[in-house]
Scaffold this motif. Structure first.
Motif, PDB file in Angstrom:
ATOM      1  N   SER A  64       5.575   2.165   1.181  1.00 29.43           N
ATOM      2  CA  SER A  64       4.316   2.357   1.923  1.00 29.43           C
ATOM      3  C   SER A  64       3.353   1.045   1.801  1.00 29.43           C
ATOM      4  CB  SER A  64       3.670   3.369   1.273  1.00 29.43           C
ATOM      5  OG  SER A  64       4.125   4.524   1.174  1.00 29.43           O
ATOM      6  N   LEU A  69      -0.046  -0.816   1.161  1.00 31.42           N
ATOM      7  CA  LEU A  69      -1.051  -0.642   0.154  1.00 31.42           C
ATOM      8  C   LEU A  69      -2.127   0.433   0.712  1.00 31.42           C
ATOM      9  CD1 LEU A  69      -2.498  -0.876  -2.455  1.00 31.42           C
ATOM     10  CD2 LEU A  69      -3.159  -3.252  -2.060  1.00 31.42           C
ATOM     11  N   VAL A 117      -1.733   3.680   1.174  1.00 29.02           N
ATOM     12  CA  VAL A 117      -1.830   4.716  -0.193  1.00 29.02           C
ATOM     13  C   VAL A 117      -3.373   4.809  -0.498  1.00 29.02           C
ATOM     14  CG1 VAL A 117      -1.051   4.480  -2.576  1.00 29.02           C
ATOM     15  CG2 VAL A 117       0.129   3.406  -0.898  1.00 29.02           C
ATOM     16  N   VAL A 143       4.424   9.009  -2.157  1.00 27.54           N
ATOM     17  CA  VAL A 143       4.414   7.688  -2.057  1.00 27.54           C
ATOM     18  C   VAL A 143       5.684   7.109  -2.878  1.00 27.54           C
ATOM     19  CG1 VAL A 143       3.728   5.229  -2.685  1.00 27.54           C
ATOM     20  CG2 VAL A 143       2.052   7.003  -1.753  1.00 27.54           C
ATOM     21  N   ILE A 176       5.353   0.665  -3.163  1.00 28.58           N
ATOM     22  CA  ILE A 176       4.426   0.302  -2.372  1.00 28.58           C
ATOM     23  C   ILE A 176       4.904  -1.254  -2.285  1.00 28.58           C
ATOM     24  CG2 ILE A 176       1.956   0.018  -2.468  1.00 28.58           C
ATOM     25  CD1 ILE A 176       1.622   1.929  -4.389  1.00 28.58           C
TER      26      ILE A 176
END
Lengths: 408, 408
Positions: free
Chosen positions: A8, A10, A13, A279, A282
């Motif tokens: 994902s 940042l 998130v 998530v 990342i």
């Protein structure tokens, strides 16, 4: 790396911050409110101040009576009385009159200004000379000038610092409704990890992450609870996670950096009831293997095992969620510009956070990147801040002025 | 103003910081050590880490065995075993051998590097192919690389933050010797001042300073104790001061801003046994009427009654003394440069501290001075920092880039 196909971004998130609940409210004594977040709006029960108040020692006057006064041509005023501190004056000021008053004293009705004692002389028992002209309102805080009765003076979500504590005192709040501190359960994982009180044999390492993360939780306004260390064996993590979920608002699972354990953390999360992994990876460095699941309505994090990585992920990813749980609006850390002392390379497609030392230089600072391995704790001891390198940037050049976000 | 003939320069006051004692030491649990100051040096009882440690999942190898390896010409290595987490490997790596290892695992004797699993393939039960050359030390934290056994790792006076808490954990400190929190007695004065729980009648005002100062003491690492409010009457302050001195390391007396009360604060200080008034007036604004006495070996402060003045004096004058009492070296607040939005005039011969709001602007900030009267609390709620104008400067111009020191 298996399992990280859908890393994902940042920002995506962080965008999930608002999707988790805020903690409930509790009423606590004003003395204990520092660092807490207001649960409701605060209105004052009185005007602050509740009367026109002198800000200097001198004489309460009608400003108009002093117009034109100077050293050469002083105004003569008749002494109508003396204002006692903390009491309502028992007289009204008439034209051509003055009343002795101290800083903080209440102006008598009829007075609209204060002339400083330095600009007066006492002629006799009943008379003063005034050498300066004062405009109405001079050296006076008028009734309600700080805050008016009934007006909202602090909004929900305000973080209570020293000034806010003073304002709450002025508004008569002996107790205050604040958000409960989010309880954050912390679990370390790994067969090699042992409690701090034990002496490691070769192959073992003491549990550092529980202590760094606890301190960071406390600093962010949370209440850390340690649930111990889960070994790498099948089924060792589940009971600790279940226990943490039963009493906490958020759970941090750190470690599990070995291949086997990484899968165990994920599967322990997935097996919990009402669980959804949001998530899994990342696009940041350090911190790529970070996991976020929603279990019930609680965020559960899988953090890297490397100590510096876990700290950086907490700072840039977890902390905004913890602040949000207290109902506080997200406030970024202060950022100071600094001159970079060397080139930093960065891979495109991910956001890098570079630990940095700040050294005073001229009127500002220079930023010395600390490139140490993320398994070493000592680089974090020397880091004053983080430099963020965005995903579309290939790196930063020596002598560039870069923003450094300060670490607590 | 009588009594202020020998106003002290700010720097001369701050120079007295070292002349007051540091608090004693106490042993507390590591979990409670955040924000405390180390009383002694900390050495680690073990090497950190205590063994050569893999920082990646893959294979422990002798780096030399991989030299020249590439996709087209892989190195073939014989599998000598698998390293179990938290255990010493039961074998020694011979030439041409590799051992499966997870992040955090202990390298077997004979191995000096780790090749990432992504750069290998398993040929059969006993053999792997390696596609990259790794230098000795690659993907390894060597024994003692973070810290060596017996080496001092934290010096006395270190403020314990998250990273330091981690280091103490690594070093096996379940408890830690820290400086006791300095106890700071707080007394408000003035006939017009009433406790927060009461409703003011006209002429009265609630006690704000006790609450702002308590919060600032806590933020600076002290332990605030309120001793209530002394009226302006003869002999009212002395018993509260005596009581505060009996149990505290420092005393703050705020208010007493009326002429009469100012004299009372001074005379109560002078009458205490072993008392010496060191400072009576400081060339700063706000805060000129500040008093510092040494009573026994304790600093006793007379602070202005105006709430914003008292807060500024605490921040720029008292706080360094409080930090020093904890044994911490003085650390200045972070300073951010900002563009001034208007001219600020300043009198020569004194140091001005201007409360300022910071607003994000481009990559930086603009500084909006908050010129409110110092008896108003609301300007402090909006202030993010202070601009210092030195005594030899007449003022600052609009659009100048000025350093703003952040308030907590």
């Amino acid at each position: 790396m298996t399992g990280f196909f859908n890393v994902s971004d940042l920002d995506d998130v962080i965008a999930r911050v608002g999707s988790f609940p805020v903690t409930g409210a509790e009423e606590i004594p004003l003395e204990a409110a520092l660092g807490r977040t207001l649960a409701g709006e605060i209105a004052s029960d009185v005007d602050i101040p509740g009367f026109d108040r002198a800000t200097m020692d001198g004489y309460a006057v009608k400003g108009a009576d002093t117009f034109g006064a100077s050293d050469g041509s002083p105004a003569w005023l008749r002494l109508a009385g003396t204002v006692a501190m903390g009491e309502e004056p028992g007289f009204v000021l008439g034209q051509g009159e003055a009343a002795a008053i101290s800083t903080g004293g209440m102006l008598p009705d009829g007075a609209d200004a204060v002339v400083m004692v330095e600009h007066t002389d006492r002629v006799d028992e009943a008379t003063i000379e005034v050498y300066r002209s004062v405009a109405p309102g001079h050296h006076v805080i008028t009734r309600g000038e700080d805050f008016e009765r009934g007006r909202g003076i602090l909004v929900p979500g305000t973080l209570i610092g020293p000034a806010e504590a003073g304002l709450l005192a002025a508004a008569g709040c002996t107790t205050v409704a604040v958000r409960k501190k989010p309880r954050v359960g912390i679990v370390s994982t790994g067969d090699e990890v042992i409690p701090v009180g034990q002496t490691p044999v070769r192959g073992q390492i003491r549990d550092i992450n529980t202590h760094t993360l606890s301190a960071m939780v406390t600093e962010a306004g949370g209440d850390p609870l340690s649930f111990g260390i889960a070994g790498d064996g099948e089924g060792e993590l589940e009971p600790l996670l279940e226990k943490a979920l039963a009493s906490c608002d958020m759970v941090l699972i750190s470690g599990g950096s070995s291949v086997g354990m990484r899968d165990r953390t994920l599967s322990a999360m997935e097996r919990a009831p009402e669980s959804r992994v949001l998530v899994h990876g990342i696009a940041i460095s350090p911190g790529k293997p970070t996991i976020l699941a929603r279990i019930g309505d609680k965020p559960v994090w899988g953090l890297p095992g490397h100590v510096a990585s876990a700290m950086v992920v907490f700072e840039v990813v977890v902390r905004p969620f913890l602040l949000a749980a207290t109902g506080a609006p997200f406030t970024a850390r202060p950022v100071v510009p600094a001159r970079l002392t060397r080139n930093i390379a960065s891979a495109q497609g991910r956001t890098d956070f570079v630990r940095t030392r700040l050294v005073a230089e001229g009127d500002g600072y220079r930023a010395e990147p600390l490139p140490g391995k993320s398994g070493l704790i000592h680089t974090m001891v020397h880091a004053h801040g983080l430099i963020r390198i965005n995903r579309d940037t290939e790196g930063l050049y020596r002598d560039a002025i870069v923003p450094v976000r300060l670490l607590p």
